[in-house]
Each structure stands twice: as C-alpha cells, then as structure tokens.
Design an enzyme around this catalytic site. Structure first.
Site, PDB file in Angstrom:
ATOM      1  NE  ARG A 173      -3.576  -2.526   0.199  1.00  0.00           N
ATOM      2  CZ  ARG A 173      -3.256  -3.602  -0.563  1.00  0.00           C
ATOM      3  NH1 ARG A 173      -2.292  -3.542  -1.452  1.00  0.00           N
ATOM      4  NH2 ARG A 173      -3.918  -4.717  -0.456  1.00  0.00           N
ATOM      5  CB  CYS A 216      -8.503  -1.503   5.318  1.00  0.00           C
ATOM      6  SG  CYS A 216      -9.273  -3.078   4.963  1.00  0.00           S
ATOM      7  CD  GLU A 287      -4.703   0.095   3.780  1.00  0.00           C
ATOM      8  OE1 GLU A 287      -4.185  -0.889   4.366  1.00  0.00           O
ATOM      9  OE2 GLU A 287      -5.567  -0.004   2.895  1.00  0.00           O
TER      10      GLU A 287
HETATM   11  C1  LIG Z   1     -15.480   0.291   0.129  1.00  0.00           C
HETATM   12  C2  LIG Z   1     -14.002   0.404  -0.104  1.00  0.00           C
HETATM   13  C3  LIG Z   1     -13.258  -0.733  -0.377  1.00  0.00           C
HETATM   14  C4  LIG Z   1     -11.887  -0.641  -0.603  1.00  0.00           C
HETATM   15  N1  LIG Z   1     -11.176  -1.778  -0.876  1.00  0.00           N
HETATM   16  C5  LIG Z   1      -9.868  -1.713  -1.114  1.00  0.00           C
HETATM   17  C6  LIG Z   1      -9.112  -2.896  -1.425  1.00  0.00           C
HETATM   18  O1  LIG Z   1      -9.630  -3.987  -1.516  1.00  0.00           O
HETATM   19  N2  LIG Z   1      -7.766  -2.755  -1.631  1.00  0.00           N
HETATM   20  C7  LIG Z   1      -7.143  -1.550  -1.567  1.00  0.00           C
HETATM   21  O2  LIG Z   1      -5.929  -1.486  -1.777  1.00  0.00           O
HETATM   22  N3  LIG Z   1      -7.828  -0.412  -1.256  1.00  0.00           N
HETATM   23  C8  LIG Z   1      -9.160  -0.470  -1.047  1.00  0.00           C
HETATM   24  N4  LIG Z   1      -9.854   0.674  -0.744  1.00  0.00           N
HETATM   25  C9  LIG Z   1      -9.130   1.951  -0.617  1.00  0.00           C
HETATM   26  C10 LIG Z   1      -9.057   2.790  -1.898  1.00  0.00           C
HETATM   27  O3  LIG Z   1     -10.149   2.501  -2.740  1.00  0.00           O
HETATM   28  C11 LIG Z   1      -7.755   2.568  -2.666  1.00  0.00           C
HETATM   29  O4  LIG Z   1      -6.646   2.919  -1.874  1.00  0.00           O
HETATM   30  C12 LIG Z   1      -7.749   3.367  -3.968  1.00  0.00           C
HETATM   31  O5  LIG Z   1      -6.725   2.866  -4.803  1.00  0.00           O
HETATM   32  C13 LIG Z   1      -7.540   4.873  -3.774  1.00  0.00           C
HETATM   33  O6  LIG Z   1      -7.732   5.490  -5.035  1.00  0.00           O
HETATM   34  P1  LIG Z   1      -8.397   6.937  -5.153  1.00  0.00           P
HETATM   35  O7  LIG Z   1      -8.328   7.329  -6.583  1.00  0.00           O
HETATM   36  O8  LIG Z   1      -9.715   6.974  -4.525  1.00  0.00           O
HETATM   37  O9  LIG Z   1      -7.340   7.787  -4.321  1.00  0.00           O
HETATM   38  P2  LIG Z   1      -7.626   8.989  -3.312  1.00  0.00           P
HETATM   39  O10 LIG Z   1      -8.390   8.494  -2.150  1.00  0.00           O
HETATM   40  O11 LIG Z   1      -8.170  10.149  -4.050  1.00  0.00           O
HETATM   41  O12 LIG Z   1      -6.132   9.321  -2.862  1.00  0.00           O
HETATM   42  C14 LIG Z   1      -5.387   8.392  -2.081  1.00  0.00           C
HETATM   43  C15 LIG Z   1      -3.924   8.852  -2.040  1.00  0.00           C
HETATM   44  O13 LIG Z   1      -3.369   8.750  -3.347  1.00  0.00           O
HETATM   45  C16 LIG Z   1      -2.938  10.037  -3.787  1.00  0.00           C
HETATM   46  N5  LIG Z   1      -3.276  10.130  -5.204  1.00  0.00           N
HETATM   47  C17 LIG Z   1      -4.493  10.020  -5.799  1.00  0.00           C
HETATM   48  N6  LIG Z   1      -4.381  10.136  -7.129  1.00  0.00           N
HETATM   49  C18 LIG Z   1      -3.058  10.344  -7.383  1.00  0.00           C
HETATM   50  C19 LIG Z   1      -2.303  10.551  -8.554  1.00  0.00           C
HETATM   51  N7  LIG Z   1      -2.876  10.600  -9.763  1.00  0.00           N
HETATM   52  N8  LIG Z   1      -0.967  10.732  -8.427  1.00  0.00           N
HETATM   53  C20 LIG Z   1      -0.357  10.690  -7.219  1.00  0.00           C
HETATM   54  N9  LIG Z   1      -1.021  10.521  -6.075  1.00  0.00           N
HETATM   55  C21 LIG Z   1      -2.358  10.335  -6.153  1.00  0.00           C
HETATM   56  C22 LIG Z   1      -3.707  11.053  -2.949  1.00  0.00           C
HETATM   57  O14 LIG Z   1      -3.039  12.285  -2.875  1.00  0.00           O
HETATM   58  C23 LIG Z   1      -3.746  10.314  -1.628  1.00  0.00           C
HETATM   59  O15 LIG Z   1      -2.491  10.426  -0.996  1.00  0.00           O
HETATM   60  C24 LIG Z   1     -11.240   0.619  -0.526  1.00  0.00           C
HETATM   61  C25 LIG Z   1     -11.993   1.766  -0.264  1.00  0.00           C
HETATM   62  C26 LIG Z   1     -13.361   1.668  -0.068  1.00  0.00           C
HETATM   63  C27 LIG Z   1     -14.153   2.911   0.199  1.00  0.00           C
END
Ligand SMILES: Cc1cc2nc3c(=O)[nH]c(=O)nc-3n(C[C@H](O)[C@H](O)[C@H](O)COP(=O)(O)OP(=O)(O)OC[C@H]3O[C@@H](n4cnc5c(N)ncnc54)[C@H](O)[C@@H]3O)c2cc1C
Length: 293
Positions: A173, A216, A287
């Site tokens: 992660r 998580c 996380e």
């Molecule tokens: C119901 C639910 C289930 C989930 N299940 C999982 C799972 O099974 N496995 C898992 O790993 N995660 C899971 N997650 C967490 C989350 O979905 C992941 O971490 C996801 O990859 C985050 O992507 P995001 O675009 O929403 O990032 P954001 O939440 O918008 O950002 C997360 C981080 O990444 C950075 N970021 C975002 N975009 C960029 C970019 N283009 N360049 C550089 N940095 C960037 C942000 O600044 C921040 O630090 C879950 C979340 C929810 C709500």
C-alpha cells in the site's frame, strides 16, 4: 449573509487563471470522498492536461499553498475544518488507448473500468488508476504493481518522467508517488484475459459494509494476525462515537452513519488503537490518509 471567496481562494484563482480546466472556489470536499466527510478546500482545480497539472503544482508551491492530488477520494479523511490550499483533481485525465495487450490510461480513469477490461485481481477496489498506483492498491489476489508496465508522473520541477517498475518503489500500500507526492498522470497496464467479475464482487458485497467509508482504516501488521481480526477480538465491532461506527461486517472499516465528523472518526481511531495495543501489544498504523497530515 452571502460572502465572497476568502483571500486564499482569490489568490489561487489568480494563479490558475490562464490554465485549462475548471476551478471550484471554496469547494466542499465531502462529496468528493467516499467517506462523505470534511470541510471545504480553498479551491479545487480539474486540469485537462498533464502539463496544466504540473504547472498548477509548481505555482502552488511557489506561492506557498498546500496542495493535494485527489483521485476518487476513496482513501481520504478530510478534516472538518477543510483544506486551506489547492486540491488538484485528476477527474479530467481520462485518456484510454490499447495496443498489443497494453492499456495506456490517464490517471483519472476509474479502476473498476480497467479491472473489467483485464485486471480481475483489482475488481471491487473503488477510485482511480492514479490513486491505485500511489497506494499500490490490491486485493488478496495481487496488487496493481504486478500488472504495470510503466508509470508516467510529474517530477517536482513539473517535468514528466516515465518511471520503470524498479523506480516506482512499490511496497505494501505504498509507492514513491505517495511518499514523494509525485502526481501520476498515466500508466501502462498489461492486460490479462477478461473474466467474469461477478463472483468477486459478490464476495466483497458480502464481507464489506455498504455504508460510506474509506476502506480499511489500519494497515495489517507485517506479521501475525490482521488488523481486522485484532479489532474484532477486542469486541469493538459496532463501537460508535457520534455517527462514526466500527463496522459490524468488517472490523477494519469505520463507517459514516450519516453525519459523522472527521473528529469523531479520529476519536474512534484513537480508541481502537489504544484497545488493540493494550490487548495485543501492537500499535495499529493508519492506512487511511488524513488530509493535511
Ligand atoms: C469500500 C471500499 C473498499 C476498498 N477496498 C480496497 C481494497 O480492496 N484494496 C485496496 O488497496 N484499497 C481499497 N480501498 C481503498 C481505496 O479505494 C484505494 O486505496 C484506492 O486505490 C484509492 O484510489 P483513489 O483514486 O480513490 O485515491 P484517493 O483516495 O483520491 O487518494 C489516495 C492517495 O493517493 C494520492 N493520489 C491520488 N491520485 C493520485 C495521482 N494521480 N498521483 C499521485 N497521487 C495520487 C492522494 O493524494 C492520496 O495520498 C477501498 C476503499 C473503499 C471505500
């Protein structure tokens, strides 16, 4: 009484004036997150090109504004007081090009779409491709790093660089993009054969809560039992502070019952860390990403 934008928001509007894309002033961030929690940002900018994204970061830095990249907002907790700076959304970076088994996609493309096209191991993870790369998102079947060919991201100078996998510093992660805050603008994904994702999605629906959350909350310790198992063993499922609650379905999720405040989530986080530390001698690390920290 209606008031106009504050000094910070006006200054940001000025520095973004000639860049392509929409700017929302004093934009509420809760609707941009899956937790549906948090206050406003001075400004939220959706650049339509990677150059504009790089230039906005360079200008925000030069003017001393805090800045943050926003993907799908599915890993974020925004404080109730909001974010006194510039939020850069990747929502408009949605290029999609496929050639010889490699999918080249913009950072703002939804991960679900890529999973359907040929990345079944990532099925069910919300958010964008860019966020998934920054977080090295994954499931028990594998992480996004396993399927990448390259990552294109902006260096602090605003220059684009194509990172080979060795340069990405992927771990559980985590990645160099998250650690050094390098905006990911595009990635090359090696496609696998398309699969029926419905059994995987059904399994997630059964084991994960459907209420607003950010996935998580705690990282799993590197050895031993999972964070969720320890929280469950402490009898904390259903523990509630205000409208923030430890999920009954998955103990490593904190959910928003409707009007949860970030302060309530953080109080619950403290309580869980404290109880797990007393019972297991393990300090659970977050996380969840708390914006501004
Ligand atoms: C119901 C639910 C289930 C989930 N299940 C999982 C799972 O099974 N496995 C898992 O790993 N995660 C899971 N997650 C967490 C989350 O979905 C992941 O971490 C996801 O990859 C985050 O992507 P995001 O675009 O929403 O990032 P954001 O939440 O918008 O950002 C997360 C981080 O990444 C950075 N970021 C975002 N975009 C960029 C970019 N283009 N360049 C550089 N940095 C960037 C942000 O600044 C921040 O630090 C879950 C979340 C929810 C709500």
């Amino acid at each position: 009484m209606e008031t106009g934008p504050g000094d910070g928001a006006r200054a940001l509007l000025r520095i973004l004036r000639d860049l392509p894309g929409e700017v929302g002033v004093e934009e509420p961030l809760a609707p941009h997150t899956t937790f549906r929690i948090g206050g406003k940002a001075f400004a939220l900018y959706r650049p339509t090109t990677s150059d504009a994204l790089g230039e906005a970061v360079v200008r925000a830095r030069a003017h001393g504004f805090p800045w943050l990249i926003l993907g799908g907002g599915s890993k974020l907790l925004v404080p109730d007081r909001g974010f006194p700076g510039l939020v850069l959304s990747t929502a408009a970076l949605r290029s999609w090009h496929e050639e010889e088994g490699i999918l080249r996609v913009g950072a703002g493309v939804s991960l679900a779409r890529v999973a359907r096209r040929g990345a079944w191991k990532l099925a069910g993870i919300p958010g964008t491709v860019g966020g998934a790369v920054a977080m090295n998102a994954g499931t028990r079947y594998g992480a996004i790093a396993d399927q990448l060919e390259w990552v294109q991201a902006l260096l602090p100078t605003g220059r684009l660089h194509t990172f080979s996998l060795d340069e990405c510093g992927f771990s559980y992660r985590d990645s160099v993009f998250r650690r050094l805050r390098l905006p990911v603008v595009a990635v090359g994904v090696r496609l696998q054969p398309v699969q029926d994702l419905s059994p995987l999605l059904a399994e997630r629906a059964r084991t994960q809560p459907q209420l607003p959350s950010a996935g998580c909350v705690f990282r799993n310790p590197s050895a031993g039992r999972s964070a969720g198992w320890m929280i469950d063993q402490c009898g904390l499922k259903g523990m509630r502070i205000g409208d923030a609650v430890v999920s009954e379905r998955h103990a490593n999720f904190i959910c928003n019952l409707g009007r949860a405040r970030a302060a309530e989530v953080l109080e619950l986080v403290d309580e869980v860390q404290d109880r797990v530390a007393r019972r297991f001698g393990v300090w659970l690390r977050l996380e969840l990403e708390v914006v501004g920290e």
